[in-house]
Design an enzyme around this catalytic site. Sequence first.
Site, PDB file in Angstrom:
ATOM      1  N   HIS A  24       0.808  -1.232   0.000  1.00  0.00           N
ATOM      2  CA  HIS A  24       0.000   0.000   0.000  1.00  0.00           C
ATOM      3  C   HIS A  24       0.843   1.285   0.000  1.00  0.00           C
ATOM      4  O   HIS A  24       0.604   2.215   0.758  1.00  0.00           O
ATOM      5  CB  HIS A  24      -1.102  -0.016   1.062  1.00  0.00           C
ATOM      6  CG  HIS A  24      -0.707  -0.012   2.513  1.00  0.00           C
ATOM      7  ND1 HIS A  24       0.250   0.811   3.037  1.00  0.00           N
ATOM      8  CD2 HIS A  24      -1.197  -0.724   3.558  1.00  0.00           C
ATOM      9  CE1 HIS A  24       0.342   0.608   4.336  1.00  0.00           C
ATOM     10  NE2 HIS A  24      -0.513  -0.328   4.679  1.00  0.00           N
ATOM     11  N   HIS A  78      -6.788  -8.779  13.583  1.00  0.00           N
ATOM     12  CA  HIS A  78      -6.791  -7.474  12.879  1.00  0.00           C
ATOM     13  C   HIS A  78      -7.430  -7.671  11.509  1.00  0.00           C
ATOM     14  O   HIS A  78      -7.105  -8.612  10.800  1.00  0.00           O
ATOM     15  CB  HIS A  78      -5.327  -7.016  12.767  1.00  0.00           C
ATOM     16  CG  HIS A  78      -5.092  -5.747  12.020  1.00  0.00           C
ATOM     17  ND1 HIS A  78      -6.016  -4.736  11.932  1.00  0.00           N
ATOM     18  CD2 HIS A  78      -4.000  -5.320  11.329  1.00  0.00           C
ATOM     19  CE1 HIS A  78      -5.493  -3.747  11.226  1.00  0.00           C
ATOM     20  NE2 HIS A  78      -4.280  -4.083  10.830  1.00  0.00           N
ATOM     21  N   ASP A  82      -4.401  -7.472   4.581  1.00  0.00           N
ATOM     22  CA  ASP A  82      -3.209  -8.336   4.478  1.00  0.00           C
ATOM     23  C   ASP A  82      -3.339  -9.557   5.396  1.00  0.00           C
ATOM     24  O   ASP A  82      -2.703 -10.582   5.163  1.00  0.00           O
ATOM     25  CB  ASP A  82      -1.913  -7.556   4.768  1.00  0.00           C
ATOM     26  CG  ASP A  82      -1.967  -6.721   6.022  1.00  0.00           C
ATOM     27  OD1 ASP A  82      -3.063  -6.297   6.429  1.00  0.00           O
ATOM     28  OD2 ASP A  82      -0.899  -6.468   6.608  1.00  0.00           O
ATOM     29  N   ASP A 164       0.290  -6.781  13.928  1.00  0.00           N
ATOM     30  CA  ASP A 164       1.199  -5.847  13.236  1.00  0.00           C
ATOM     31  C   ASP A 164       2.377  -5.387  14.117  1.00  0.00           C
ATOM     32  O   ASP A 164       3.459  -5.094  13.600  1.00  0.00           O
ATOM     33  CB  ASP A 164       0.425  -4.608  12.776  1.00  0.00           C
ATOM     34  CG  ASP A 164      -0.251  -4.812  11.423  1.00  0.00           C
ATOM     35  OD1 ASP A 164       0.139  -5.722  10.680  1.00  0.00           O
ATOM     36  OD2 ASP A 164      -1.184  -4.039  11.120  1.00  0.00           O
ATOM     37  N   TYR A 192       9.629  -0.640   9.264  1.00  0.00           N
ATOM     38  CA  TYR A 192       8.231  -0.984   9.511  1.00  0.00           C
ATOM     39  C   TYR A 192       7.630  -0.055  10.569  1.00  0.00           C
ATOM     40  O   TYR A 192       6.554   0.508  10.391  1.00  0.00           O
ATOM     41  CB  TYR A 192       8.145  -2.447   9.973  1.00  0.00           C
ATOM     42  CG  TYR A 192       6.746  -2.939  10.144  1.00  0.00           C
ATOM     43  CD1 TYR A 192       6.065  -3.539   9.099  1.00  0.00           C
ATOM     44  CD2 TYR A 192       6.090  -2.791  11.358  1.00  0.00           C
ATOM     45  CE1 TYR A 192       4.766  -3.979   9.253  1.00  0.00           C
ATOM     46  CE2 TYR A 192       4.796  -3.216  11.520  1.00  0.00           C
ATOM     47  CZ  TYR A 192       4.135  -3.821  10.466  1.00  0.00           C
ATOM     48  OH  TYR A 192       2.855  -4.245  10.619  1.00  0.00           O
ATOM     49  N   HIS A 225       3.919 -10.278  10.602  1.00  0.00           N
ATOM     50  CA  HIS A 225       4.795  -9.990   9.461  1.00  0.00           C
ATOM     51  C   HIS A 225       6.236 -10.279   9.868  1.00  0.00           C
ATOM     52  O   HIS A 225       6.681  -9.836  10.931  1.00  0.00           O
ATOM     53  CB  HIS A 225       4.737  -8.506   9.070  1.00  0.00           C
ATOM     54  CG  HIS A 225       3.413  -8.055   8.551  1.00  0.00           C
ATOM     55  ND1 HIS A 225       2.893  -8.478   7.356  1.00  0.00           N
ATOM     56  CD2 HIS A 225       2.500  -7.191   9.060  1.00  0.00           C
ATOM     57  CE1 HIS A 225       1.713  -7.896   7.156  1.00  0.00           C
ATOM     58  NE2 HIS A 225       1.449  -7.110   8.180  1.00  0.00           N
TER      59      HIS A 225
HETATM   60 FE   LIG Z   1      -2.370  -3.348   9.722  1.00  0.00          FE
HETATM   61 FE   LIG Z   2      -0.330  -6.044   8.639  1.00  0.00          FE
END
Ligand SMILES: [Fe+2]
Ligand SMILES: [Fe+2]
Length: 396
Positions: A24, A78, A82, A164, A192, A225
């Site tokens: 994104h 979440h 993704d 995240d 990140y 991630h």
């Molecule tokens: Fe997120």
């Molecule tokens: Fe994420």
Amino acid sequence: MVEVTLKDGVNWVGVVDWTLRDFHGYITYRGATYNSYLILDEKTALVDTVKGTFSGELAEKISELTSLEKIDYIIINHVEMDHSSGLPAIAKLAKNAKIIASTRGKDALIKHYGPEFERVETVKTGDEIKLGKRTLRFIEAPMIHWPDSMFTYLVEDKILMPNDAFGQHLATSGRFDDEVDEHTLMEEAATYYANILMPLAPLIARKIQEIQQMGIPIDMIAPSHGIIWRKNPDKIIKAYLDWTSGAANKNKVTVVFDTMWGSTEKMARAIVDGAASQSVEVKLLKLRGSSNSEVMTEILDSKAVIVGSPTIHNGIFPTVGGFLTDATGLKPKGKLWGFFGSFGWGGGAVKGMVETAKNAGFEVYPQSVEAKYIPDAGELKKCFEFGQQIAQKIKV
Ligand SMILES: [Fe+2]
Ligand SMILES: [Fe+2]
Ligand SMILES: Cc1cc2nc3c(=O)[nH]c(=O)nc-3n(C[C@H](O)[C@H](O)[C@H](O)COP(=O)(O)O)c2cc1C
């Protein structure tokens, strides 16, 4: 498939998105992963899914360990796509699974995937689900990253799954912090944080404190991630505390600019020389050639940021304007901002940048430097002195 086991009965079943270069708008030079975890006990739980395009791969990985019909719970920490866009496909196969999310997670799942998700069951902080020998405990974490976000904690295994938080966009064959290059890992963790979580710094600091006060032991942090912090989970917690508090800021000046005909670049180079003459670390980045994500990572541990733009149509050059939109939204903490640029007649870029920064509540160095057309020796000297003064200011 090579099984990836965090602890006996706790398996990574995520996917590695090796070729992703744009998440994104965040430029992911090293790809990404979407981590999903399968917990096998008397009851079976899947924590988070993956990006929808990879739902087939996730289903295959699960089916090598158990039948999808045996999944009792799908935990959605979440709802951002993704992690959740694989849910509709997985939910069809995992026919017997209850879907668990926060209250806001349920609302967001319905908005994303339709009324069939009215059946989602909600949990709040402190709620637990017993799987057998293991217990899942939920900790709501609103705005880390979205209002719906929550963390799942595996009580007996002492594994925190914070989605995240503590993640990195890093595609690797290694799944754990002791299997990858440490410098690369910390660089991607910083990128990140700088590009996704930085505006949420106060909330993150409070959430870490809240978890520390809960006194829950953490053997591993398994984000959604990148790699899993198995060897040294404290390292990423310490890094987050330093980033959120500004303690990571060092005597470093990041100079960012763009240019049409080279004048603003000449000014930038003189500013760099001036700052470097004060023995501080200096970085120079041109916006057409560096991604905003890369620039934000350099800014993360800088005490000063100096931004240059030529004037175009009475205002800021588009790449610099776009960068400032990004930077003011990401709200880096405790930086001194300076501005410079070349113009031809009425100018406007420097004034516009100063206004933008002040409106964002940034601390702005009271002087700016401007040069008409090509900077002459006197103007370049002013640029050198400008860099020198800002470097001196951050050193005290
Ligand atoms: Fe997120
Ligand atoms: Fe994420
Ligand atoms: C497309 C274009 C639009 C410009 N618009 C303005 C303007 O509105 N006001 C101004 O003072 N200078 C304007 N200029 C002049 C530039 O700001 C000036 O040439 C400056 O030295 C360019 O710096 P650079 O070499 O770093 O790109 C414009 C130049 C170009 C090429």
